[in-house]
Scaffold this motif. Sequence first.
Motif, short mmCIF file in Angstrom:
data_model
loop_
_atom_site.label_atom_id
_atom_site.label_comp_id
_atom_site.label_asym_id
_atom_site.label_seq_id
_atom_site.Cartn_x
_atom_site.Cartn_y
_atom_site.Cartn_z
N ALA A 92 -2.85 28.83 13.47
CA ALA A 92 -3.21 28.81 12.06
C ALA A 92 -4.63 29.34 11.87
CB ALA A 92 -3.08 27.39 11.51
N LEU A 93 -5.54 28.90 12.76
CA LEU A 93 -6.92 29.37 12.66
C LEU A 93 -7.00 30.88 12.91
CD1 LEU A 93 -8.80 26.54 14.55
CD2 LEU A 93 -9.29 27.33 12.25
N LEU A 100 -8.10 33.82 10.23
CA LEU A 100 -9.16 34.81 10.45
C LEU A 100 -8.62 36.23 10.30
CD1 LEU A 100 -11.18 33.33 13.47
CD2 LEU A 100 -11.99 33.67 11.14
N LYS A 132 -8.08 37.05 6.69
CA LYS A 132 -9.35 37.24 5.99
C LYS A 132 -9.93 38.61 6.32
CE LYS A 132 -10.95 33.00 7.11
NZ LYS A 132 -12.01 31.99 7.23
N LEU A 163 -9.56 31.49 1.74
CA LEU A 163 -8.72 30.30 1.91
C LEU A 163 -9.24 29.17 1.04
CD1 LEU A 163 -8.17 30.19 5.78
CD2 LEU A 163 -6.83 31.36 4.04
N GLU A 184 -10.28 25.42 -0.12
CA GLU A 184 -10.91 24.31 0.58
C GLU A 184 -9.91 23.19 0.78
OE1 GLU A 184 -13.36 23.94 -2.58
OE2 GLU A 184 -14.77 25.50 -1.98
N ASP A 185 -8.90 23.22 -0.04
CA ASP A 185 -7.91 22.15 0.00
C ASP A 185 -6.86 22.50 1.06
OD1 ASP A 185 -5.74 20.56 -0.37
OD2 ASP A 185 -5.59 20.89 -2.55
N SER A 186 -6.77 21.66 2.08
CA SER A 186 -5.90 22.01 3.20
C SER A 186 -4.42 22.01 2.80
CB SER A 186 -6.13 21.06 4.36
OG SER A 186 -5.72 19.76 3.99
N GLN A 187 -4.07 21.17 1.83
CA GLN A 187 -2.65 21.12 1.41
C GLN A 187 -2.25 22.46 0.80
OE1 GLN A 187 -0.80 18.19 1.50
NE2 GLN A 187 -2.31 16.56 1.64
N THR A 217 -3.71 25.36 1.34
CA THR A 217 -3.66 26.37 2.40
C THR A 217 -2.36 26.26 3.17
OG1 THR A 217 -6.04 26.29 2.54
CG2 THR A 217 -4.90 27.23 4.42
N ARG A 218 -1.94 25.02 3.42
CA ARG A 218 -0.69 24.82 4.13
C ARG A 218 0.49 25.41 3.38
NH1 ARG A 218 -0.41 18.80 6.62
NH2 ARG A 218 -2.45 19.06 7.58
N ARG A 219 0.46 25.27 2.03
CA ARG A 219 1.55 25.85 1.24
C ARG A 219 1.57 27.36 1.40
NH1 ARG A 219 0.13 22.53 -2.71
NH2 ARG A 219 -0.76 24.18 -3.99
N PHE A 270 0.58 29.05 3.92
CA PHE A 270 0.94 29.41 5.29
C PHE A 270 2.36 28.97 5.64
CE2 PHE A 270 -2.89 30.80 7.81
CZ PHE A 270 -3.66 31.10 6.69
N ALA A 311 -2.34 17.68 -2.90
CA ALA A 311 -1.68 18.88 -3.39
C ALA A 311 -1.47 18.83 -4.89
CB ALA A 311 -0.35 19.04 -2.68
N GLU A 331 -9.11 21.12 9.01
CA GLU A 331 -8.40 22.20 9.69
C GLU A 331 -9.09 23.55 9.61
OE1 GLU A 331 -4.83 21.23 7.53
OE2 GLU A 331 -3.77 20.88 9.42
N TYR A 332 -9.78 23.80 8.50
CA TYR A 332 -10.38 25.11 8.30
C TYR A 332 -11.87 24.98 7.99
CZ TYR A 332 -5.68 26.98 8.05
OH TYR A 332 -4.40 27.33 8.35
N GLU A 363 -13.44 26.45 5.76
CA GLU A 363 -13.64 26.36 4.31
C GLU A 363 -13.80 24.91 3.85
OE1 GLU A 363 -11.89 28.48 5.85
OE2 GLU A 363 -11.89 30.40 4.81
N GLN A 364 -13.07 24.00 4.52
CA GLN A 364 -13.12 22.60 4.09
C GLN A 364 -14.49 21.98 4.32
OE1 GLN A 364 -9.28 22.30 6.39
NE2 GLN A 364 -9.14 20.48 5.15
N ALA A 405 -16.71 22.06 1.24
CA ALA A 405 -16.31 21.32 0.03
C ALA A 405 -16.46 19.83 0.21
CB ALA A 405 -14.86 21.67 -0.30
N ARG A 436 -13.77 29.34 16.36
CA ARG A 436 -13.14 30.07 15.26
C ARG A 436 -13.83 29.84 13.93
NH1 ARG A 436 -9.63 28.57 19.18
NH2 ARG A 436 -8.24 30.20 19.94
N LYS A 480 -18.91 34.72 8.29
CA LYS A 480 -19.21 35.21 6.94
C LYS A 480 -19.86 34.14 6.07
CE LYS A 480 -15.24 36.93 5.37
NZ LYS A 480 -14.25 37.02 6.46
#
Lengths: 93, 590
Positions: free
Chosen positions: A44-45, A49, A52, A59, A61-64, A66-68, A70, B29, B222-223, B225-226, B229, B245, B249
């Motif tokens: 996923a990481l 990348l 991007k 992406l 900031e909300d992981s949910q 992002t998951r949708r 992906f 979500a 996980e990312y 970006e998080q 925030a 990873r 940027k």
Amino acid sequence: MNPLHDEIKKLIIETLNLEGLRPEDIETEAPLFREGLGLDSIDALELGLALKNRYGVVLAEDSQETRRHFASVASLAEFVSSQKAPAAGTAAA
Amino acid sequence: MSTQPLPFLEILNPARAPEIPVAWLAGTAAGGASSFVHLGEFRRAALALAATLAAHPARNWALCCEDAALHAAAFLAALHAGKNIVLPGHNRPALLAEQHAAGDFDALLLDTPNTTGVEAVPVPPFATGDAGDAAAGAAVPVPDTAGTVTFFTSGSTGVPKRVVKTLDQLQIENDLHAAHWGQKLPGALTVGTTAHAHLYGLQFRVLLPLTLGVPFNARLLEYHEQLLALPAPFALITSPAFLKRLDAKFAPPAPPHECRFILSAGGFLPPETAAGAAKILGVAPFEIFGSTEAGAMAWRDTGVETERWRPLPGVRCEAGEDGRLSLRSPFLAGDETLVTDDRIEFDATGAFRLLGRLDRVVKIEEKRVSLPDVEARLRALGDLVADAAVVPLRDGSRTVLGAVLALTAAGAERRASLGSGRFLLEVRARLRPVLEPVAIPRRIRVLPRVPETTQGKRDTAALAALFEPLLPRELGVARSAGDATGGDAAAVTLDLELTPDLLWFRGHFPARALLPGVAQLRWAAHYGAALLAPGRVFAGIEALKFQKPLASGDRIALALRWDAARERLSFAYTLAGAAVSSGKIILRQP
């Protein structure tokens, strides 16, 4: 056949080095994680990348959310095209 | 904020104010707002669950909550109910059922729907809003005997290894970490990228913040970006997989949401990754060297040291004759000396360097993967696989597993009908219920039998060599069937890249690896048969001319033209338009 789907499948195969896989082996609607391709969090990481770098997408900031995005090749393509138009100015970085 | 760490069994006592934030729940979500769970709500949930567990006859409880705050509440509830806690370290239903059948635990604590077929008690979401007057006065049960906490980690024999710790051991180690790192956490939100179901994540993402009274992020981060925030300054509990990873940027997170502290463990942090993380996040990571069995052993501040490790206070490390690390520490059971599979070398100051491991367990992205286990799981696919050997392979910056398989007749048939790509997906899909994702092989080689040395052993280097590619990387294929000049002819042009990992570059001039001519011939025959003349094989050379050498890294074009009537394949390699080689070969039906 949506050319962006094909492009994203190629990107997945290249980025994750899934050997012997051809774009047509990946189902557009099938889940990428857990079932389906069975990708992991490192994938996923890496994929994040690669997307991007290739498309300049941002992406959430909300992981949910992002998951949708992906979830499948189809949802990734939607995500990429939804960001392409309005993000043209900001994606230059 | 000056904070004295509380023992685990006093966290639920009303010594601290119910308004203290325990955990942060990032927005969901549904677009819901982010919120904090406070000690009052947390206490109420944990005590309610403790009462349920106390009334339940099962003694050993597997804890599999995805939400770290619910995991923490269930952890304390089980302790107060005098139960033993088992941390399977994964959430895979089939494997949980297998472990239950093997007697690893009696029942499950889950915050997700139960699909295991094993008895489970649900851990409900926190009821927020009421800061918990009711709980403040509630009696906190004291267990007659303290429970144990069992972890699972990959053993070198292929069977997951069980590591049992007493509450005392965990408490002593927690107190040591509180003394060593604790001053770095107050005022910051602890966030983590490593699972709370393993020792490192449990200790640093959950238990240490709980005992210090500082909030932690209930969700796995996980990312990158998080990190941008978060609602407060943060301390990042992470591992090399994440730090490698980071996205360069992004500007470093700035006050009031700055990064205060980074801790990395689980695997070796390359110096360039440590330096990169320091630049991108604004602080140099600290690193811990440890294992599930030993707990934390040594540490370093990558801002000043990326070679050597210093044992943590109270931990006594020794190197055996072969460099094998053994240790004693206040949080190992009794007077035990733990012998590890790591090789180390001390310097004069008492710091040590790690030299590698002595067994068949490899680390892939911080996960310990037992190669014998993966092999056993492959052999268990008995309808497809007759025998299997697994080798770790370098793939760019990551390690992946390659499987050398001997297939059953049915397996060979299946592979022929699916094609190698889909066959790989099928094997991966069937391993998924029982293996960590990183432990699932990504590359497969099929041979009539798995090669062994004359001593009946497997030669890792020879097995790994099977994965070195014989063909160049295909960048593109253009087909121009039935062009103007030849009625019966068909033609294609391929764009190819000569990657440095090609088997052909082995043993040639190392300074400038050159492609042998025989490779060019074989590729012409291979692509000719694959794209223009299906089923045919190389049967002879009619003409051949080499004009220019090719080197590793070159990008070349290969033009092929098939004359079916004469059974001749013409080929021409060019490099940036200049002729490299050309010729004509015969392809016949076998």
